[in-house]
Write a protein that holds these residues in place. Structure first.
Motif, short mmCIF file in Angstrom:
data_model
loop_
_atom_site.label_atom_id
_atom_site.label_comp_id
_atom_site.label_asym_id
_atom_site.label_seq_id
_atom_site.Cartn_x
_atom_site.Cartn_y
_atom_site.Cartn_z
N THR A 127 -52.54 -15.76 -17.89
CA THR A 127 -51.50 -15.98 -18.90
C THR A 127 -50.51 -14.81 -18.90
N MET A 128 -51.04 -13.61 -18.77
CA MET A 128 -50.17 -12.43 -18.71
C MET A 128 -49.23 -12.52 -17.52
N VAL B 142 -43.88 -6.05 -27.37
CA VAL B 142 -42.49 -6.45 -27.13
C VAL B 142 -41.94 -5.60 -25.99
N ALA B 143 -40.83 -6.06 -25.44
CA ALA B 143 -40.23 -5.32 -24.32
C ALA B 143 -39.18 -4.34 -24.83
N GLU C 65 -36.83 -18.49 -19.95
CA GLU C 65 -36.48 -17.75 -21.17
C GLU C 65 -35.29 -18.42 -21.83
N PHE D 225 -36.48 -10.34 -21.57
CA PHE D 225 -37.68 -10.78 -22.29
C PHE D 225 -37.45 -10.55 -23.78
N HIS D 226 -37.22 -11.64 -24.53
CA HIS D 226 -36.84 -11.47 -25.93
C HIS D 226 -37.95 -11.72 -26.93
N GLY D 227 -39.01 -12.30 -26.48
CA GLY D 227 -40.04 -12.72 -27.44
C GLY D 227 -41.01 -11.61 -27.79
N MET D 228 -42.02 -11.99 -28.58
CA MET D 228 -43.11 -11.05 -28.84
C MET D 228 -44.40 -11.70 -28.39
N VAL D 229 -45.29 -10.88 -27.87
CA VAL D 229 -46.57 -11.37 -27.37
C VAL D 229 -47.63 -10.96 -28.38
N ARG D 230 -48.33 -11.95 -28.92
CA ARG D 230 -49.35 -11.65 -29.92
C ARG D 230 -50.72 -11.66 -29.25
N ASN E 155 -46.47 -15.00 -17.93
CA ASN E 155 -45.42 -14.52 -18.84
C ASN E 155 -44.64 -13.33 -18.29
N ILE F 187 -57.04 -14.77 -19.36
CA ILE F 187 -56.07 -13.90 -20.05
C ILE F 187 -55.08 -13.31 -19.04
#
Lengths: 118, 155
Positions: free
Chosen positions: A80-81, A19-20, A116, A28-33, A84, A77
């Motif tokens: 994708t990073m 998370v940020a 976002e 950036f509010h989300g979480m990256v799994r 995002n 990968i």
């Protein structure tokens, strides 16, 4: 390429989640799994600026896979990073796909930043 | 790798929610945009005193404060750094903090040390309140004195 230091990674149950914090958390509010491989690469990229080659070498040392598969996986990968917005701006340059064919002029334009939703 | 926005959906689909805390209502335990919490969905069991519920007020705002009282059908809740109590019905509660990261330090909310901290912090509330009122009163006196002196200087 290097991960923006405003991201932190932690293990939750069986998976890794980033998370940020700080300024970046305002946009950036989300979480990256991430799975184990994703987390392995993440930690390397958070520590220092790495090239794709360095990531490939580290993965080959850690896991028993062939170079071709590793390279393709890492490229996917990392893309994708980048999509995002996880990298330090300017630290990532997309890998040149087996040079040759220039992109068609009517190719869809890439978005500047990930959308976002509030 | 995936990124979702909605907290309820996140809890439902992933089984947990991780976020940076925003605001200073839980200071000094959780600092604005620095510390991270792991939230799990609430089960059939009710939460306990000192637990940290994440709830959503009817106006849509997400809040993470501390339970200081458990009553039938509702909780009495207050932020560690706030002075008002809030009555929160069970239906507003989405989840609770199971662990958090204060900087690099990792704390599970089931740890005895953490629960002791929560109990002590809650017990200090009357003192905290007196201290804040004393500070505000002193500030008011100070401003009045300064104001008087400034007027004098201006004469």
């Amino acid at each position: 390429m290097r991960i923006n230091p405003d991201f932190t990674i932690q293990k939750v149950g069986g998976s890794w989640v980033a998370v940020a914090v700080g300024e970046t958390s305002k946009t950036f509010h989300g979480m990256v799994r991430l799975n184990e491989t994703g987390a392995f690469l993440w930690k390397m990229l958070a520590e220092k600026d790495c090239t794709e080659e360095e990531l490939v070498e580290a993965m080959l040392e850690e896991y028993e896979i062939d170079r071709e598969t590793v390279t393709a996986d890492i490229r996917r990968i990392v893309e994708t990073m980048a999509e995002n917005g996880l990298f330090v701006p300017g630290s990532y340059t997309p890998a040149a796909e087996d040079a040759g064919e220039p992109e068609a002029e009517d190719a869809p334009e890439a978005e500047d930043a990930p959308e976002e939703a509030e | 790798m995936n990124q979702t926005e909605n907290i309820e959906a996140q809890l439902r689909e992933q089984g947990f929610y991780v976020s940076t805390t925003v605001g200073c209502s839980m200071f000094p335990m959780l600092r604005n945009r620095r510390d991270r919490v792991v939230v799990l969905p609430v089960g059939p069991e009710r939460l306990r005193k000192y637990d940290l519920p994440l709830y959503r007020r009817p106006d849509g705002k997400y809040i993470l404060h501390r339970i200081i009282g458990v009553r039938p059908g509702e909780y009495i809740i207050r932020g560690d750094n706030t002075y008002a109590k809030e009555h929160v019905p069970d239906s507003w509660i989405l989840g609770y903090v199971s662990e958090f990261y204060r900087g690099r330090r990792h704390v599970r909310t089931s740890d005895r040390g953490y629960r002791a901290y929560a109990a002590v912090w809650n017990a200090l509330y009357p003192l905290r309140r007196v201290f804040v009122f004393a500070k505000r009163a002193a500030g008011a006196v100070w401003r009045r004195l300064r104001g008087r002196r400034h007027r004098k200087d201006g004469d």
